[in-house]
Design a protein around this motif. Structure first.
Motif, PDB file in Angstrom:
ATOM      1  N   MET A   1       0.832  -1.194   0.000  1.00  0.00           N
ATOM      2  CA  MET A   1       0.000   0.000   0.000  1.00  0.00           C
ATOM      3  C   MET A   1       0.875   1.255   0.000  1.00  0.00           C
ATOM      4  O   MET A   1       1.889   1.295   0.707  1.00  0.00           O
ATOM      5  N   PRO A   2       0.519   2.292  -0.770  1.00  0.00           N
ATOM      6  CA  PRO A   2       1.313   3.521  -0.778  1.00  0.00           C
ATOM      7  C   PRO A   2       1.179   4.271   0.541  1.00  0.00           C
ATOM      8  O   PRO A   2       0.144   4.221   1.213  1.00  0.00           O
ATOM      9  N   ILE A   3       2.250   4.968   0.908  1.00  0.00           N
ATOM     10  CA  ILE A   3       2.270   5.775   2.129  1.00  0.00           C
ATOM     11  C   ILE A   3       1.975   7.219   1.756  1.00  0.00           C
ATOM     12  O   ILE A   3       2.556   7.766   0.807  1.00  0.00           O
ATOM     13  N   THR A   4       1.063   7.837   2.493  1.00  0.00           N
ATOM     14  CA  THR A   4       0.683   9.223   2.274  1.00  0.00           C
ATOM     15  C   THR A   4       1.112  10.057   3.472  1.00  0.00           C
ATOM     16  O   THR A   4       0.873   9.666   4.625  1.00  0.00           O
ATOM     17  N   VAL A   5       1.749  11.198   3.209  1.00  0.00           N
ATOM     18  CA  VAL A   5       2.171  12.090   4.283  1.00  0.00           C
ATOM     19  C   VAL A   5       1.365  13.371   4.208  1.00  0.00           C
ATOM     20  O   VAL A   5       1.240  13.980   3.135  1.00  0.00           O
ATOM     21  N   SER A   6       0.819  13.777   5.351  1.00  0.00           N
ATOM     22  CA  SER A   6       0.049  15.020   5.424  1.00  0.00           C
ATOM     23  C   SER A   6       0.447  15.775   6.682  1.00  0.00           C
ATOM     24  O   SER A   6       0.923  15.184   7.657  1.00  0.00           O
ATOM     25  N   GLY A   8      -0.338  18.028  10.066  1.00  0.00           N
ATOM     26  CA  GLY A   8      -1.395  18.010  11.067  1.00  0.00           C
ATOM     27  C   GLY A   8      -1.075  17.047  12.188  1.00  0.00           C
ATOM     28  O   GLY A   8      -0.130  16.263  12.119  1.00  0.00           O
ATOM     29  N   THR A   9      -1.876  17.122  13.253  1.00  0.00           N
ATOM     30  CA  THR A   9      -1.650  16.317  14.453  1.00  0.00           C
ATOM     31  C   THR A   9      -2.479  15.045  14.413  1.00  0.00           C
ATOM     32  O   THR A   9      -3.708  15.109  14.405  1.00  0.00           O
ATOM     33  N   PRO A  10      -1.856  13.887  14.410  1.00  0.00           N
ATOM     34  CA  PRO A  10      -2.614  12.632  14.466  1.00  0.00           C
ATOM     35  C   PRO A  10      -3.099  12.362  15.880  1.00  0.00           C
ATOM     36  O   PRO A  10      -2.752  13.086  16.830  1.00  0.00           O
ATOM     37  N   ASP A  11      -3.882  11.326  16.041  1.00  0.00           N
ATOM     38  CA  ASP A  11      -4.389  10.926  17.348  1.00  0.00           C
ATOM     39  C   ASP A  11      -3.224  10.610  18.282  1.00  0.00           C
ATOM     40  O   ASP A  11      -2.303   9.873  17.927  1.00  0.00           O
ATOM     41  N   ARG A  12      -3.261  11.177  19.505  1.00  0.00           N
ATOM     42  CA  ARG A  12      -2.158  10.998  20.448  1.00  0.00           C
ATOM     43  C   ARG A  12      -1.931   9.524  20.777  1.00  0.00           C
ATOM     44  O   ARG A  12      -0.794   9.062  20.832  1.00  0.00           O
ATOM     45  N   ALA A  13      -3.018   8.788  20.987  1.00  0.00           N
ATOM     46  CA  ALA A  13      -2.880   7.374  21.326  1.00  0.00           C
ATOM     47  C   ALA A  13      -2.187   6.610  20.206  1.00  0.00           C
ATOM     48  O   ALA A  13      -1.378   5.714  20.457  1.00  0.00           O
ATOM     49  N   ALA A  14      -2.485   6.980  18.954  1.00  0.00           N
ATOM     50  CA  ALA A  14      -1.849   6.311  17.822  1.00  0.00           C
ATOM     51  C   ALA A  14      -0.356   6.621  17.771  1.00  0.00           C
ATOM     52  O   ALA A  14       0.463   5.749  17.453  1.00  0.00           O
ATOM     53  N   VAL A  15       0.014   7.865  18.089  1.00  0.00           N
ATOM     54  CA  VAL A  15       1.435   8.240  18.112  1.00  0.00           C
ATOM     55  C   VAL A  15       2.165   7.470  19.204  1.00  0.00           C
ATOM     56  O   VAL A  15       3.256   6.930  18.986  1.00  0.00           O
ATOM     57  N   LEU A  16       1.572   7.394  20.389  1.00  0.00           N
ATOM     58  CA  LEU A  16       2.203   6.681  21.495  1.00  0.00           C
ATOM     59  C   LEU A  16       2.348   5.194  21.179  1.00  0.00           C
ATOM     60  O   LEU A  16       3.381   4.576  21.490  1.00  0.00           O
ATOM     61  N   ASP A  17       1.336   4.613  20.552  1.00  0.00           N
ATOM     62  CA  ASP A  17       1.409   3.202  20.179  1.00  0.00           C
ATOM     63  C   ASP A  17       2.521   2.969  19.159  1.00  0.00           C
ATOM     64  O   ASP A  17       3.296   2.004  19.267  1.00  0.00           O
ATOM     65  N   LEU A  18       2.609   3.851  18.173  1.00  0.00           N
ATOM     66  CA  LEU A  18       3.666   3.742  17.164  1.00  0.00           C
ATOM     67  C   LEU A  18       5.037   3.885  17.815  1.00  0.00           C
ATOM     68  O   LEU A  18       5.964   3.113  17.519  1.00  0.00           O
ATOM     69  N   ALA A  19       5.195   4.868  18.716  1.00  0.00           N
ATOM     70  CA  ALA A  19       6.476   5.078  19.386  1.00  0.00           C
ATOM     71  C   ALA A  19       6.870   3.865  20.214  1.00  0.00           C
ATOM     72  O   ALA A  19       8.052   3.487  20.262  1.00  0.00           O
ATOM     73  N   GLU A  20       5.908   3.217  20.851  1.00  0.00           N
ATOM     74  CA  GLU A  20       6.200   2.014  21.639  1.00  0.00           C
ATOM     75  C   GLU A  20       6.694   0.880  20.746  1.00  0.00           C
ATOM     76  O   GLU A  20       7.611   0.133  21.117  1.00  0.00           O
ATOM     77  N   ALA A  49       2.333  10.127   8.607  1.00  0.00           N
ATOM     78  CA  ALA A  49       2.424   9.211   7.475  1.00  0.00           C
ATOM     79  C   ALA A  49       1.420   8.092   7.698  1.00  0.00           C
ATOM     80  O   ALA A  49       1.420   7.444   8.744  1.00  0.00           O
ATOM     81  N   THR A  50       0.545   7.876   6.750  1.00  0.00           N
ATOM     82  CA  THR A  50      -0.500   6.866   6.898  1.00  0.00           C
ATOM     83  C   THR A  50      -0.506   5.917   5.709  1.00  0.00           C
ATOM     84  O   THR A  50      -0.005   6.233   4.625  1.00  0.00           O
ATOM     85  N   GLU A  51      -1.076   4.757   5.959  1.00  0.00           N
ATOM     86  CA  GLU A  51      -1.220   3.725   4.937  1.00  0.00           C
ATOM     87  C   GLU A  51      -2.628   3.173   5.038  1.00  0.00           C
ATOM     88  O   GLU A  51      -3.139   2.957   6.142  1.00  0.00           O
ATOM     89  N   SER A  52      -3.272   2.935   3.906  1.00  0.00           N
ATOM     90  CA  SER A  52      -4.638   2.412   3.922  1.00  0.00           C
ATOM     91  C   SER A  52      -4.665   1.006   4.495  1.00  0.00           C
ATOM     92  O   SER A  52      -3.778   0.184   4.236  1.00  0.00           O
ATOM     93  N   ASP A  53      -5.703   0.737   5.289  1.00  0.00           N
ATOM     94  CA  ASP A  53      -5.849  -0.617   5.846  1.00  0.00           C
ATOM     95  C   ASP A  53      -6.629  -1.540   4.915  1.00  0.00           C
ATOM     96  O   ASP A  53      -6.961  -2.665   5.273  1.00  0.00           O
ATOM     97  N   GLY A  58      -7.116   5.123   7.267  1.00  0.00           N
ATOM     98  CA  GLY A  58      -5.674   5.318   7.276  1.00  0.00           C
ATOM     99  C   GLY A  58      -5.064   4.839   8.575  1.00  0.00           C
ATOM    100  O   GLY A  58      -5.547   5.152   9.664  1.00  0.00           O
ATOM    101  N   VAL A  59      -4.000   4.064   8.472  1.00  0.00           N
ATOM    102  CA  VAL A  59      -3.275   3.565   9.647  1.00  0.00           C
ATOM    103  C   VAL A  59      -1.992   4.370   9.788  1.00  0.00           C
ATOM    104  O   VAL A  59      -1.230   4.526   8.828  1.00  0.00           O
ATOM    105  N   LEU A  60      -1.742   4.877  10.983  1.00  0.00           N
ATOM    106  CA  LEU A  60      -0.550   5.687  11.211  1.00  0.00           C
ATOM    107  C   LEU A  60       0.699   4.816  11.179  1.00  0.00           C
ATOM    108  O   LEU A  60       0.839   3.859  11.957  1.00  0.00           O
ATOM    109  N   VAL A  61       1.630   5.141  10.281  1.00  0.00           N
ATOM    110  CA  VAL A  61       2.893   4.401  10.187  1.00  0.00           C
ATOM    111  C   VAL A  61       4.089   5.313  10.415  1.00  0.00           C
ATOM    112  O   VAL A  61       5.229   4.847  10.411  1.00  0.00           O
TER     113      VAL A  61
END
Length: 282
Positions: A1-6, A8-20, A49-53, A58-61
């Motif tokens: 799946m292509p990665i799209t960058v935009s 703006g501020t994504p969901d905080r929980a999603a950022v924390l999960d990605l960082a973990e 940066a998101t990718e379609s599920d 969009g899933v935060l990657v």
């Protein structure tokens, strides 16, 4: 799946999960406390940066944040380049830990090492010295939120006047830390003399049971009183005895040999390395 960058501020929980997830793979948190405190801050530029599920969502990657000329990134390996392209090459970039996935990418893009921040560690199971005596007129107590905020911010600014990040803390930075689940006022020691704050040792406990010398500072007019060593040991003993930490970590700038000597004298050894990378020349 292509990665799209935009932007703006994504969901905080999603950022924390990605960082973990990045931390679990690379061995070090990809985002500093300062970056996490600035999520959604108008003064920071942010990219997601998101990718379609496959179902249209969009899933935060990847996540990147730039503030005060410094960029930090938490991302899946295949999203790092896209976030760097979106942010441009004007900012310096932090990589956290020897095994950071950013190191090879930044080197390949011509970034240069500009600053090194060493992580030191020591166990806490044994060999802690007794509390060193305090200088005449000096007493130690714990921080009281709402009472000590302004005085501590003034002390922190004076103690770290030459530090590129710590000395610039304001009320927002302090309140963001106080709101964190790890904050413990009883682990925030203040040294007073004649009613004025002259030093402090603020500790933190990580989810894995390791303690941290979060910030240790002494006022310019408190130098020479032995406060650094006295506060350090008191904080370490608190981490070991009250908070049951198995070990403690801290960070020291590579160009601060005085602090490095202080900590190595007290049993700390070098464990990991964060690097601030300057953008490519030209």
């Amino acid at each position: 799946m292509p990665i799209t960058v935009s932007s703006g501020t994504p969901d905080r929980a999603a950022v924390l999960d990605l960082a973990e997830r990045v931390e679990a793979e690379d061995g070090a948190p990809p985002l500093s406390d300062q970056t996490l405190a600035q999520l959604g801050d108008a003064a920071a530029a942010e990219w997601a940066a998101t990718e379609s599920d496959g179902a249209g969502a969009g899933v935060l990657v990847g996540y990147a944040q730039a503030a005060d000329g410094v960029l930090e990134i938490a991302a899946r390996r295949d999203a790092v380049d896209a976030l760097l392209d979106a942010a441009g090459t004007g900012d310096s970039v932090w990589s956290h830990g020897h095994a950071s996935r950013l190191v090879a990418v930044l080197e390949g893009r011509g970034y240069r090492r500009a600053r090194e921040l060493h992580q030191l560690r020591r166990p806490l199971e044994s060999d802690l010295p007794a509390d060193p005596p305090l200088a005449d007129g000096v007493s130690v107590r714990t921080f009281v939120p709402g009472q000590d905020d302004a005085a501590w911010l003034a002390l922190n600014a004076a103690a770290f006047a030459d530090h590129p990040e710590q000395g610039r803390w304001d009320e927002h930075d302090l309140q963001a830390r106080i709101a964190e689940p790890w904050f413990d006022a009883d682990g925030f020691l203040l040294a007073e003399r004649d009613g004025a704050l002259v030093g402090f040792h603020w500790t933190k406990v990580h989810p894995d049971g390791w303690g941290e010398v979060y910030v240790l500072g002494v006022a310019p007019d408190g130098q020479g009183l032995g406060l650094g060593g006295a506060l350090l040991v008191r904080g370490l003993r608190d981490l070991a005895e009250r908070r049951n930490c198995r070990g403690v970590l801290l960070y020291v700038d590579g160009d601060n040999p005085r602090a490095m000597h202080l900590y190595e004298r007290d049993g700390f050894t070098r464990h990991d390395l964060d690097i601030q990378w300057a953008p490519p020349a030209g």
